[in-house]
Write a protein that holds these residues in place. Structure first.
Motif, mmCIF file in Angstrom:
data_model
loop_
_atom_site.group_PDB
_atom_site.id
_atom_site.type_symbol
_atom_site.label_atom_id
_atom_site.label_comp_id
_atom_site.label_asym_id
_atom_site.label_seq_id
_atom_site.Cartn_x
_atom_site.Cartn_y
_atom_site.Cartn_z
ATOM 1 N N VAL A 21 0.841 -1.213 0.000
ATOM 2 C CA VAL A 21 0.000 0.000 0.000
ATOM 3 C C VAL A 21 0.872 1.257 0.000
ATOM 4 C CG1 VAL A 21 -1.634 1.338 1.380
ATOM 5 C CG2 VAL A 21 -1.957 -1.136 1.108
ATOM 6 N N ASN A 22 1.899 1.280 0.833
ATOM 7 C CA ASN A 22 2.713 2.495 0.930
ATOM 8 C C ASN A 22 3.582 2.696 -0.312
ATOM 9 O OD1 ASN A 22 2.307 3.953 3.639
ATOM 10 N ND2 ASN A 22 2.286 1.775 4.187
ATOM 11 N N THR A 23 4.048 1.607 -0.903
ATOM 12 C CA THR A 23 4.804 1.745 -2.149
ATOM 13 C C THR A 23 3.885 2.227 -3.274
ATOM 14 O OG1 THR A 23 6.299 -0.024 -1.449
ATOM 15 C CG2 THR A 23 6.314 0.529 -3.786
ATOM 16 N N ALA A 24 2.663 1.712 -3.313
ATOM 17 C CA ALA A 24 1.692 2.165 -4.325
ATOM 18 C C ALA A 24 1.478 3.675 -4.205
ATOM 19 C CB ALA A 24 0.364 1.419 -4.163
ATOM 20 N N ALA A 25 1.297 4.149 -2.976
ATOM 21 C CA ALA A 25 1.057 5.582 -2.761
ATOM 22 C C ALA A 25 2.263 6.406 -3.205
ATOM 23 C CB ALA A 25 0.747 5.839 -1.287
ATOM 24 N N CYS A 26 3.462 5.913 -2.925
ATOM 25 C CA CYS A 26 4.678 6.667 -3.283
ATOM 26 C C CYS A 26 4.928 6.662 -4.787
ATOM 27 C CB CYS A 26 5.875 6.097 -2.530
ATOM 28 S SG CYS A 26 5.787 6.397 -0.753
ATOM 29 N N LEU A 27 4.609 5.553 -5.458
ATOM 30 C CA LEU A 27 4.731 5.539 -6.922
ATOM 31 C C LEU A 27 3.721 6.499 -7.543
ATOM 32 C CD1 LEU A 27 5.256 1.711 -7.547
ATOM 33 C CD2 LEU A 27 6.870 3.519 -8.172
ATOM 34 N N ALA A 28 2.526 6.562 -6.959
ATOM 35 C CA ALA A 28 1.508 7.502 -7.456
ATOM 36 C C ALA A 28 1.974 8.945 -7.246
ATOM 37 C CB ALA A 28 0.176 7.253 -6.753
ATOM 38 N N GLU A 29 2.641 9.187 -6.104
ATOM 39 C CA GLU A 29 3.167 10.527 -5.812
ATOM 40 C C GLU A 29 4.190 10.953 -6.873
ATOM 41 O OE1 GLU A 29 4.447 12.503 -1.619
ATOM 42 O OE2 GLU A 29 5.888 11.048 -2.378
ATOM 43 N N LEU A 30 4.877 9.965 -7.446
ATOM 44 C CA LEU A 30 5.850 10.254 -8.508
ATOM 45 C C LEU A 30 5.174 10.409 -9.866
ATOM 46 C CD1 LEU A 30 8.716 7.731 -7.554
ATOM 47 C CD2 LEU A 30 8.735 10.223 -7.271
ATOM 48 N N GLY A 31 3.844 10.336 -9.873
ATOM 49 C CA GLY A 31 3.110 10.523 -11.125
ATOM 50 C C GLY A 31 2.932 9.252 -11.931
ATOM 51 N N LYS A 32 3.257 8.106 -11.333
ATOM 52 C CA LYS A 32 3.123 6.845 -12.058
ATOM 53 C C LYS A 32 1.680 6.343 -11.977
ATOM 54 C CE LYS A 32 7.423 6.899 -13.026
ATOM 55 N NZ LYS A 32 7.814 7.262 -14.399
ATOM 56 N N ALA A 241 11.087 6.327 3.751
ATOM 57 C CA ALA A 241 11.612 4.995 3.443
ATOM 58 C C ALA A 241 10.852 4.390 2.260
ATOM 59 C CB ALA A 241 11.505 4.092 4.678
ATOM 60 N N TYR A 242 9.528 4.516 2.257
ATOM 61 C CA TYR A 242 8.782 3.963 1.115
ATOM 62 C C TYR A 242 8.941 4.824 -0.133
ATOM 63 C CZ TYR A 242 7.010 -0.027 3.627
ATOM 64 O OH TYR A 242 6.942 -1.226 4.300
ATOM 65 N N ARG A 243 9.212 6.139 0.038
ATOM 66 C CA ARG A 243 9.560 6.940 -1.143
ATOM 67 C C ARG A 243 10.848 6.402 -1.773
ATOM 68 N NH1 ARG A 243 7.937 11.644 2.161
ATOM 69 N NH2 ARG A 243 5.951 12.376 1.315
ATOM 70 N N SER A 244 11.777 5.973 -0.922
ATOM 71 C CA SER A 244 13.028 5.398 -1.457
ATOM 72 C C SER A 244 12.759 4.108 -2.214
ATOM 73 C CB SER A 244 14.018 5.108 -0.323
ATOM 74 O OG SER A 244 14.349 6.294 0.341
ATOM 75 N N VAL A 245 11.819 3.307 -1.699
ATOM 76 C CA VAL A 245 11.468 2.069 -2.402
ATOM 77 C C VAL A 245 10.899 2.415 -3.779
ATOM 78 C CG1 VAL A 245 9.984 0.012 -2.400
ATOM 79 C CG2 VAL A 245 11.055 0.776 -0.261
ATOM 80 N N ALA A 246 9.995 3.399 -3.815
ATOM 81 C CA ALA A 246 9.380 3.800 -5.090
ATOM 82 C C ALA A 246 10.449 4.313 -6.052
ATOM 83 C CB ALA A 246 8.314 4.859 -4.850
ATOM 84 N N ASN A 247 11.372 5.118 -5.543
ATOM 85 C CA ASN A 247 12.447 5.627 -6.395
ATOM 86 C C ASN A 247 13.324 4.500 -6.916
ATOM 87 O OD1 ASN A 247 12.257 8.512 -6.663
ATOM 88 N ND2 ASN A 247 12.577 8.630 -4.451
ATOM 89 N N TRP A 248 13.611 3.551 -6.043
ATOM 90 C CA TRP A 248 14.424 2.411 -6.485
ATOM 91 C C TRP A 248 13.711 1.672 -7.622
ATOM 92 C CZ3 TRP A 248 13.556 -2.795 -6.870
ATOM 93 C CH2 TRP A 248 14.676 -3.547 -7.257
ATOM 94 N N ILE A 249 12.413 1.464 -7.448
ATOM 95 C CA ILE A 249 11.640 0.744 -8.467
ATOM 96 C C ILE A 249 11.697 1.505 -9.800
ATOM 97 C CG2 ILE A 249 9.266 0.166 -9.166
ATOM 98 C CD1 ILE A 249 8.771 -0.592 -6.179
ATOM 99 N N VAL A 250 11.458 2.802 -9.734
ATOM 100 C CA VAL A 250 11.414 3.603 -10.973
ATOM 101 C C VAL A 250 12.780 3.576 -11.670
ATOM 102 C CG1 VAL A 250 11.181 5.946 -11.872
ATOM 103 C CG2 VAL A 250 9.514 5.070 -10.235
ATOM 104 N N ASN A 251 13.841 3.640 -10.892
ATOM 105 C CA ASN A 251 15.182 3.649 -11.491
ATOM 106 C C ASN A 251 15.626 2.269 -11.945
ATOM 107 O OD1 ASN A 251 15.630 6.407 -11.182
ATOM 108 N ND2 ASN A 251 16.136 6.119 -9.019
ATOM 109 N N HIS A 252 15.030 1.256 -11.321
ATOM 110 C CA HIS A 252 15.480 -0.101 -11.627
ATOM 111 C C HIS A 252 14.666 -0.739 -12.747
ATOM 112 C CE1 HIS A 252 17.246 -4.002 -10.823
ATOM 113 N NE2 HIS A 252 16.037 -4.502 -11.025
ATOM 114 N N ALA A 253 13.347 -0.538 -12.681
ATOM 115 C CA ALA A 253 12.471 -1.296 -13.600
ATOM 116 C C ALA A 253 12.165 -0.487 -14.858
ATOM 117 C CB ALA A 253 11.183 -1.661 -12.885
#
Ligand SMILES: Nc1ncnc2c1ncn2[C@@H]1O[C@H](COP(=O)(O)OP(=O)(O)O)[C@@H](O)[C@H]1O
Ligand SMILES: [Mg+2]
Length: 253
Positions: A21-32, A241-253
């Motif tokens: 849930v928190n990663t979903a929210a942070c990815l959405a915050e990045l406009g994904k 911390a979950y913003r970092s997870v979202a950033n990692w995902i965006v940069n990695h995937a």
């Protein structure tokens, strides 16, 4: 094409739902564009985003039985992402699954792939049909492990099972599947949590993410408030911390 990320580990209570849930929210915050899929009959993700699973009809159950397209069942949350909500009928899906049905979710998500950048799957615990469906659907398996004593056992149980059985059975589909371990409930200021992370790194090396999700009462509190932590306490370390997870995902995937 969306990247499918499943939050999977057979053990319960390690932070699958909180992380999804928190990663979903942070990815959405990045406009994904993000879809969260709640596969757990406990419907914790669904409740977390303030949707009453008993009011969901048609539900994922009908999607699984191929009676209703997923596009009709998915709902907008107020947090910038969509959800395929769970319902109490998920137990009936579990009952009806047969060997070979582990691939059903992967097929169900295919028509949604163009609509989203990321599809996150919150897996139920245990070694049962829906948990296997979450694994087979994933491009990336994120294993949330709580930084406590039995963490390595839970992680190796999942990884051994995936590599020995699931990758073997779905060789064509899962040739490029990746695995990462995300430590949750990390207690800084003790020797204990750092020791566990270090011991896990010795075995799994670079598959252990550098990001550590801190243990904090803010996460249960955010569940009680029915909103991801970035919306309840945007400047809290747990949010970052979950913003970092979202950033990692965006940069990695
Ligand atoms: N980082 C954390 N710090 C403190 N409590 C947490 C943290 N992550 C999750 N929790 C709490 O631990 C419990 C289990 O987490 P949950 O995400 O539901 O695990 P799972 O989905 O793996 O069963 C919940 O009450 C949740 O609020
Ligand atoms: Mg859960």
């Amino acid at each position: 094409m969306a990247t499918v990320i499943s939050f999977s580990i057979f053990k319960g209570g390690t932070g699958k739902t909180t992380s999804a849930v928190n990663t979903a929210a942070c990815l959405a915050e990045l406009g994904k564009r993000v879809l969260l899929v709640d596969l757990d009959q406990q419907a914790s993700s669904t409740r977390y985003v303030n949707i009453d699973p008993d009011q969901v009809n048609p539900s994922f159950y009908h999607v699984f039985l191929k009676q209703t397209p997923a596009s009709i069942v998915k709902k907008h949350t107020t947090f910038g992402f969509d959800i395929l909500p769970s319902s109490s009928l998920m137990a009936a899906i579990e009952e009806s699954l047969e060997p070979g049905d582990e691939i059903l979710l992967r097929d169900i998500l295919k028509p949604l792939q163009d609509e989203y950048d990321y599809i996150l799957v919150d897996s139920p615990p245990g070694k049962a049909g829906l948990a296997f469906n979450a694994i087979v659907a994933a491009d990336l398996l994120l294993i949330p492990a709580s930084a406590e004593r039995m963490a390595i056992d839970g992680v190796s149980d999942l990884i051994n099972h995936v590599q020995a059985i699931i990758w073997h059975k779905f060789r064509t589909e899962l040739g490029k599947q990746e695995i990462r371990i995300l430590f949750t409930m990390y207690k800084a200021g003790t020797n204990h949590s750092p020791g566990i992370v270090q011991a896990t790194r010795k075995i799994y090396g670079g598959n252990v993410l550098d990001i550590l999700i801190p243990e904090t009462i803010e996460f249960p509190r955010s569940f009680d408030h029915k909103m991801p932590l970035i919306h309840l306490a945007p400047h809290h370390a747990g949010s970052d911390a979950y913003r970092s997870v979202a950033n990692w995902i965006v940069n990695h995937a």
